[in-house]
Design a protein around this motif. Structure first.
Motif, mmCIF file in Angstrom:
data_model
loop_
_atom_site.group_PDB
_atom_site.id
_atom_site.type_symbol
_atom_site.label_atom_id
_atom_site.label_comp_id
_atom_site.label_asym_id
_atom_site.label_seq_id
_atom_site.Cartn_x
_atom_site.Cartn_y
_atom_site.Cartn_z
ATOM 1 N N PRO A 75 37.947 34.684 34.777
ATOM 2 C CA PRO A 75 38.739 35.898 34.562
ATOM 3 C C PRO A 75 39.822 36.144 35.607
ATOM 4 C CG PRO A 75 36.430 36.348 34.110
ATOM 5 C CD PRO A 75 36.493 34.956 34.654
ATOM 6 N N ASP A 76 39.586 35.761 36.870
ATOM 7 C CA ASP A 76 40.629 35.959 37.881
ATOM 8 C C ASP A 76 41.446 34.694 38.132
ATOM 9 O OD1 ASP A 76 39.034 34.289 39.387
ATOM 10 O OD2 ASP A 76 38.411 35.815 40.822
ATOM 11 N N GLY A 77 41.202 33.646 37.333
ATOM 12 C CA GLY A 77 41.977 32.426 37.454
ATOM 13 C C GLY A 77 41.602 31.525 38.602
ATOM 14 N N SER A 78 40.518 31.816 39.307
ATOM 15 C CA SER A 78 40.140 31.028 40.478
ATOM 16 C C SER A 78 39.459 29.722 40.121
ATOM 17 C CB SER A 78 39.230 31.852 41.389
ATOM 18 O OG SER A 78 38.024 32.198 40.719
ATOM 19 N N ARG A 79 38.981 29.571 38.881
ATOM 20 C CA ARG A 79 38.292 28.360 38.449
ATOM 21 C C ARG A 79 38.680 28.039 37.010
ATOM 22 N NH1 ARG A 79 34.876 31.502 41.405
ATOM 23 N NH2 ARG A 79 33.700 30.538 43.123
ATOM 24 N N VAL A 80 38.655 26.758 36.699
ATOM 25 C CA VAL A 80 38.817 26.317 35.314
ATOM 26 C C VAL A 80 37.694 25.330 35.014
ATOM 27 C CG1 VAL A 80 41.297 26.673 35.271
ATOM 28 C CG2 VAL A 80 40.378 24.434 35.920
ATOM 29 N N ALA A 81 37.344 25.223 33.750
ATOM 30 C CA ALA A 81 36.274 24.331 33.318
ATOM 31 C C ALA A 81 36.765 23.480 32.162
ATOM 32 C CB ALA A 81 35.039 25.126 32.908
ATOM 33 N N GLY A 82 36.206 22.277 32.061
ATOM 34 C CA GLY A 82 36.522 21.385 30.966
ATOM 35 C C GLY A 82 35.268 20.744 30.417
ATOM 36 N N GLY A 83 35.217 20.590 29.089
ATOM 37 C CA GLY A 83 34.060 19.992 28.443
ATOM 38 C C GLY A 83 34.425 18.705 27.727
ATOM 39 N N THR A 84 33.598 17.673 27.899
ATOM 40 C CA THR A 84 33.821 16.382 27.262
ATOM 41 C C THR A 84 32.626 16.053 26.361
ATOM 42 O OG1 THR A 84 32.766 15.130 29.071
ATOM 43 C CG2 THR A 84 35.116 15.636 29.285
ATOM 44 N N ASP A 85 32.445 14.774 26.057
ATOM 45 C CA ASP A 85 31.353 14.368 25.179
ATOM 46 C C ASP A 85 29.985 14.497 25.833
ATOM 47 O OD1 ASP A 85 32.957 13.786 23.016
ATOM 48 O OD2 ASP A 85 33.323 11.730 23.690
ATOM 49 N N ASP A 86 29.923 14.489 27.159
ATOM 50 C CA ASP A 86 28.605 14.545 27.794
ATOM 51 C C ASP A 86 28.583 15.290 29.126
ATOM 52 O OD1 ASP A 86 29.949 12.830 29.445
ATOM 53 O OD2 ASP A 86 28.646 11.102 29.128
ATOM 54 N N ALA A 87 29.636 16.032 29.476
ATOM 55 C CA ALA A 87 29.648 16.685 30.782
ATOM 56 C C ALA A 87 30.483 17.952 30.750
ATOM 57 C CB ALA A 87 30.179 15.739 31.857
ATOM 58 N N LEU A 88 30.147 18.851 31.667
ATOM 59 C CA LEU A 88 30.884 20.094 31.873
ATOM 60 C C LEU A 88 31.412 20.076 33.314
ATOM 61 C CD1 LEU A 88 31.721 22.996 31.083
ATOM 62 C CD2 LEU A 88 29.444 23.753 31.792
ATOM 63 N N TYR A 89 32.737 20.088 33.458
ATOM 64 C CA TYR A 89 33.383 20.013 34.765
ATOM 65 C C TYR A 89 33.958 21.379 35.137
ATOM 66 C CZ TYR A 89 33.393 14.956 33.783
ATOM 67 O OH TYR A 89 33.034 13.661 33.468
ATOM 68 N N ILE A 90 33.888 21.701 36.424
ATOM 69 C CA ILE A 90 34.461 22.948 36.926
ATOM 70 C C ILE A 90 35.250 22.624 38.198
ATOM 71 C CG2 ILE A 90 33.999 25.293 37.754
ATOM 72 C CD1 ILE A 90 31.413 25.245 36.153
ATOM 73 N N TRP A 91 36.493 23.133 38.250
ATOM 74 C CA TRP A 91 37.368 22.924 39.402
ATOM 75 C C TRP A 91 37.835 24.262 39.965
ATOM 76 C CZ3 TRP A 91 38.056 20.413 34.719
ATOM 77 C CH2 TRP A 91 37.852 19.025 34.699
ATOM 78 N N LYS A 92 38.235 24.249 41.219
ATOM 79 C CA LYS A 92 38.842 25.410 41.862
ATOM 80 C C LYS A 92 40.358 25.301 41.748
ATOM 81 C CE LYS A 92 36.800 24.693 45.811
ATOM 82 N NZ LYS A 92 36.394 24.883 47.231
ATOM 83 N N THR A 93 41.001 26.407 41.375
ATOM 84 C CA THR A 93 42.454 26.390 41.235
ATOM 85 C C THR A 93 43.161 26.729 42.550
ATOM 86 O OG1 THR A 93 42.437 28.712 40.512
ATOM 87 C CG2 THR A 93 42.334 27.016 38.808
ATOM 88 N N SER A 94 42.397 27.130 43.550
ATOM 89 C CA SER A 94 43.028 27.447 44.837
ATOM 90 C C SER A 94 43.503 26.186 45.554
ATOM 91 C CB SER A 94 42.052 28.221 45.727
ATOM 92 O OG SER A 94 40.863 27.463 45.934
ATOM 93 N N ASP A 95 42.682 25.123 45.511
ATOM 94 C CA ASP A 95 43.045 23.879 46.182
ATOM 95 C C ASP A 95 42.946 22.653 45.277
ATOM 96 O OD1 ASP A 95 40.315 23.696 45.888
ATOM 97 O OD2 ASP A 95 39.861 23.848 48.025
ATOM 98 N N GLY A 96 42.544 22.844 44.019
ATOM 99 C CA GLY A 96 42.480 21.738 43.086
ATOM 100 C C GLY A 96 41.283 20.831 43.261
ATOM 101 N N LYS A 97 40.306 21.229 44.052
ATOM 102 C CA LYS A 97 39.139 20.382 44.316
ATOM 103 C C LYS A 97 38.044 20.639 43.285
ATOM 104 C CE LYS A 97 39.908 20.018 49.299
ATOM 105 N NZ LYS A 97 39.339 20.248 50.663
ATOM 106 N N PRO A 98 37.281 19.594 42.939
ATOM 107 C CA PRO A 98 36.168 19.797 41.992
ATOM 108 C C PRO A 98 35.076 20.652 42.616
ATOM 109 C CG PRO A 98 36.138 17.566 42.885
ATOM 110 C CD PRO A 98 37.416 18.180 43.351
ATOM 111 N N LEU A 99 34.518 21.541 41.804
ATOM 112 C CA LEU A 99 33.454 22.423 42.271
ATOM 113 C C LEU A 99 32.082 21.872 41.906
ATOM 114 C CD1 LEU A 99 32.804 25.127 43.651
ATOM 115 C CD2 LEU A 99 32.909 26.203 41.394
#
Length: 438
Positions: A269-293
């Motif tokens: 909601p505040d744009g600090s993280r984004v998530a992506g879903g693929t065929d077998d995994a759920l990824y979450i990254w930080k938008t402040s520095d672009g590093k994977p969470l």
């Protein structure tokens, strides 16, 4: 003299015995006993009636420890009396038979969006007015990049207007790209972000000026676009990337690469993280520095098609649904699955989460409403003959579903009739006088 003193002492002893042996009345009940009776009754209406018996019971019923224990017994967070009552009313309402209205559209529905209700002080009348209540934005597939705005407030719900790609002047019509259509679209209160189906370019349209800007592009078909109703958007594509877009600077912020095609994205909601879903995994990254969470691997390796950050606790919880016909609530800080919502027999396309309920739409033509804290099914909605592609919560008790069958269903849930705020009852005292509890 001695007999008189003995007589006086006997009289004092009788008074003292009479005083100490005075029976306790119901109104003197302790908090612990009050709670035990609440547990015995089990029904909230009965508990509320208890608080109207006398003023002492009303005072006991106001103590937060009572409602914390009742929440704990129901499997809900211990958030106190007001939250308990709102939660109870919400669940009771969604269990009531739904009233539906059906609208046939020209094309299958791709996405539904309910604008945020705004409160504005009206200087002319001196009152606070609400705007955007009961409005719905409809994006259809296999069409140009136009939106339909529906007003769901009135009894004769109707299409208010269409939001065109460009203004309708002759000059604008000449430059309008007639073959542009979207493969994915997301809306905010002031912008539309979409992906062109042919070029895989990402565009943002300002609704107030009706101007469009190209943010960038993917290398292949874009499958999903999401925003946080503010300054951040994310898109996923066949090119195995999740791209993060800055809607204020109109530029790309980050690009994340994964091992498989991306089928779903979510934005904090505040744009600090984004998530992506693929065929077998759920990824979450930080938008402040672009590093994977973090990276979460569901127990059943099936494609994730819908991702929503928890609106109540987005810093630790996220929901995902997909081809396994289930919705899962994750604590992504510990990678634990906190709850699984089951019952669909087909792919889950869309998820909507509120503070009290979770709503899911599926290929099995059904929309299911769950208690988000226990996973209990409150109601299952039909009304479609093909995949239900999107679901939106327009008002607290109004749900809209849209699908590939070109049908849009508006579901309304009549609220239960509430008792009055005050009742005159007997307080249980020996005098029999009543008390009015406001």
């Amino acid at each position: 003299g001695g007999g008189g003193r003995r007589h006086m002492k006997e009289e004092e002893d009788k008074k003292q015995t009479k005083t100490t042996s005075k029976p306790r009345t119901w109104k003197d009940m302790e908090v612990g006993n009050f709670f035990n009776i609440c547990l015995f009754l089990g029904s909230l209406p009965d508990v509320l009636r208890m608080t109207r018996v006398c003023r002492n019971w009303y005072t006991n019923g106001e103590k937060e420890i009572i409602w914390a224990k009742l929440c704990d017994r129901a499997g809900w967070p211990q958030l106190g009396r007001r939250w308990f009552l709102e939660k109870y009313v919400t669940l009771s309402t969604f269990r009531r038979p739904a009233e539906s209205e059906n609208f046939s559209l020209s094309h299958p529905i791709l996405n539904l969006f309910a604008p945020s209700t705004k409160k504005v002080f009206n200087w002319r009348t001196g009152r606070v007015n609400k705007i955007n209540t009961g409005l719905l934005c409809v994006a259809k597939s296999n069409t140009k990049t136009d939106l339909e705005i529906w007003d769901l407030n009135k009894a004769n719900k109707r299409l208010v207007r269409e939001e065109k790609s460009f203004n309708s002047s002759a000059a604008d019509d000449a430059k309008r790209t007639t073959d542009r259509s979207w493969s994915a679209v997301a809306c905010t209160d002031t912008k539309v972000v979409y992906a062109d189906a042919k070029s895989a370019k990402i565009y943002v349209r300002e609704l107030d000026t009706n101007t469009e800007y190209m943010l960038g592009k993917h290398d292949s078909t874009v499958t999903c676009v999401r925003t946080n109703n503010g300054n951040i958007a994310a898109s996923g594509a066949y090119d195995k990337t999740v791209q993060v877009w800055d809607l204020q600077r109109l530029a790309k912020r980050y690009s994340f690469t994964v091992d498989q095609r991306v089928w779903a994205v979510g934005v904090h909601p505040d744009g600090s993280r984004v998530a992506g879903g693929t065929d077998d995994a759920l990824y979450i990254w930080k938008t402040s520095d672009g590093k994977p969470l973090t990276t979460i691997y569901p127990p059943e390796s099936d494609t994730i098609l819908s991702i929503v950050f928890d609106p109540v606790d987005p810093d630790t919880r996220i929901f995902s649904g997909g081809c396994d016909a289930k919705v899962r609530m994750w604590d992504y800080t510990s990678k634990q699955c906190l709850r699984t919502f089951e019952g669909h027999s087909g792919i889950v396309f869309s998820i909507t989460v509120s503070p009290y309920v979770l709503i899911s739409a599926s290929r099995d033509t059904k929309t299911r409403i769950y208690d988000r804290h226990t996973g209990d099914l409150l109601q299952e909605l039909g009304g479609h003959t093909m995949d239900v592609r999107s679901v939106a919560l327009v008002d607290p008790f109004k749900i809209v579903t849209g699908g590939y069958d070109r049908e849009m269903n508006v579901w309304s849930f009549p609220k239960p009739i509430q008792d009055g705020d005050s009742q005159q009852v007997n307080d249980g005292s020996e005098s029999g006088e009543g008390c009015v509890l406001q």
